[in-house]
Design a protein around this motif. Structure first.
Motif, mmCIF file in Angstrom:
data_model
loop_
_atom_site.group_PDB
_atom_site.id
_atom_site.type_symbol
_atom_site.label_atom_id
_atom_site.label_comp_id
_atom_site.label_asym_id
_atom_site.label_seq_id
_atom_site.Cartn_x
_atom_site.Cartn_y
_atom_site.Cartn_z
ATOM 1 N N LEU A 1 -73.599 35.270 68.737
ATOM 2 C CA LEU A 1 -72.455 36.148 68.546
ATOM 3 C C LEU A 1 -72.915 37.468 67.936
ATOM 4 O O LEU A 1 -73.939 37.524 67.258
ATOM 5 N N SER A 2 -72.149 38.503 68.152
ATOM 6 C CA SER A 2 -72.514 39.822 67.650
ATOM 7 C C SER A 2 -71.346 40.435 66.886
ATOM 8 O O SER A 2 -70.224 39.909 66.890
ATOM 9 N N SER A 3 -71.624 41.558 66.248
ATOM 10 C CA SER A 3 -70.564 42.267 65.521
ATOM 11 C C SER A 3 -69.457 42.723 66.468
ATOM 12 O O SER A 3 -68.299 42.846 66.081
ATOM 13 N N ASP A 4 -69.810 42.970 67.730
ATOM 14 C CA ASP A 4 -68.802 43.369 68.715
ATOM 15 C C ASP A 4 -67.783 42.261 68.940
ATOM 16 O O ASP A 4 -66.596 42.535 69.172
ATOM 17 N N ASP A 5 -68.246 41.009 68.895
ATOM 18 C CA ASP A 5 -67.320 39.888 69.062
ATOM 19 C C ASP A 5 -66.283 39.884 67.940
ATOM 20 O O ASP A 5 -65.081 39.726 68.182
#
Length: 322
Positions: free
Chosen positions: A44-48
């Motif tokens: 997962l990323s900060s964009d998620d």
């Protein structure tokens, strides 16, 4: 506020499914907090997380763990030392009062072993079991679904007691119990089934109606059907496989697949309750997709609202099981 913990590393499709399902559940339920237990390499990323609105962002917490238990791992005693795994930490935190329910799509054997160790049993002589509602109206429950494979008569008797308590406290229906067998005649079945039949016949509670056949899984008067975990797991997956088969055939013929799917979705939960331990725990399929993961979480919310394990404990005490 209902506090849900999710072992996000448990499913076959990875933590993104758990994250997306958690986001949807937070959108649907304003009085729910969710804690995701993730590994450092969760994908997962900060964009998620930026996709969350302000309300959901405030109600979603992440706990990063150093370890997770894969779905295909063999379970041995080293499991109890893996205190930094996502499943272990979520259960441990619930036992410490931080959560109202834990939802996992992961390793069933690991879940059973850790739940028994970390949460403890409601009653020493009642083995915990997985129970699933095959239908809601009319109610039809099946247990065990795979938590216990080799079951003597005493365990089947215990499943009947736990299943009856589950039905009466969560659904407010009188439990009508039957043992799943190869026939309804008294001469049918192996020695284990016959011993369980004799034990249940001598009890004042729950209501016991003898044997049931496969025909009775989705019809008939009995709403709690009892079997060992090998049979229950096979029956459940065969039923779901049959639905998938029919759905595929309907697509080829141009028939109304949506009608069949709609009926099925409205008639079941996407998750089995693990009952008999001192905590609320939902086990979903390892292969759960987005929709199934949402269903498992929402079933967990329902269990938490009912304070299910405590309600079962009180029901057993009322019926004289101390």
């Amino acid at each position: 506020m209902i506090r849900v913990a999710i072992d996000a590393m448990g499913g076959d499709l990875g933590p993104r499914i758990a994250f997306q399902a958690a986001k949807e559940v937070l959108d649907r339920h304003e009085r729910v907090n969710i804690t995701l237990y993730l590994s450092q390499d969760d994908g997962l990323s900060s964009d998620d997380f930026s996709q969350l609105d302000s309300s959901s962002r405030q109600r979603l917490k992440t706990v990063f763990c150093q370890d997770f238990i894969a779905g295909d791992e063999q379970v041995d005693r080293s499991l109890y030392k893996r205190s930094e795994s996502t499943l272990y930490k979520s259960l441990s935190d619930m036992s410490a009062g931080q959560h109202d329910v834990v939802v996992t799509l992961g390793n069933t054997a690991a879940m059973v072993a850790l739940a028994r160790r970390l949460l403890g049993l409601i009653r020493p002589r009642l083995y915990p079991a997985l129970v699933r509602e095959l239908r809601l109206n009319p109610l039809r429950c099946l247990l065990d679904l795979g938590a216990n494979v080799h079951c003597p008569a005493q365990m089947l008797e215990g499943f009947a007691i736990l299943g009856a308590a589950y039905t009466e406290v969560l659904r407010s229906e009188v439990a009508k119990v039957a043992l799943l067998n190869v026939g309804v005649e008294s001469t049918k079945g192996n020695s284990v089934i016959r011993q369980a039949d004799s034990a249940l016949s001598s009890r004042l509670w729950p209501v016991y109606n003898g044997y049931a056949e496969g025909f009775d899984l989705f019809d008939g008067e009995n709403n709690v059907l009892v079997c060992d975990g090998m049979v229950g797991n096979t029956v459940l997956k065969a039923s779901e496989g049959l639905l998938t088969y029919f759905s595929q055939k309907l697509v080829k013929t141009g028939a109304n697949k949506q009608m069949l799917e709609s009926f099925y979705e409205n008639e079941r939960h996407h998750g089995a309750s693990f009952i008999g331990v001192r905590g609320n725990l939902v086990k979903g399929h390892g292969r759960s997709d987005f929709r199934a993961a949402i269903g498992a979480i929402e079933h967990g919310i329902e269990m938490a609202r009912a304070d299910l394990w405590c309600a079962i404990d009180k029901k057993l005490e009322k019926e004289g099981f101390v």
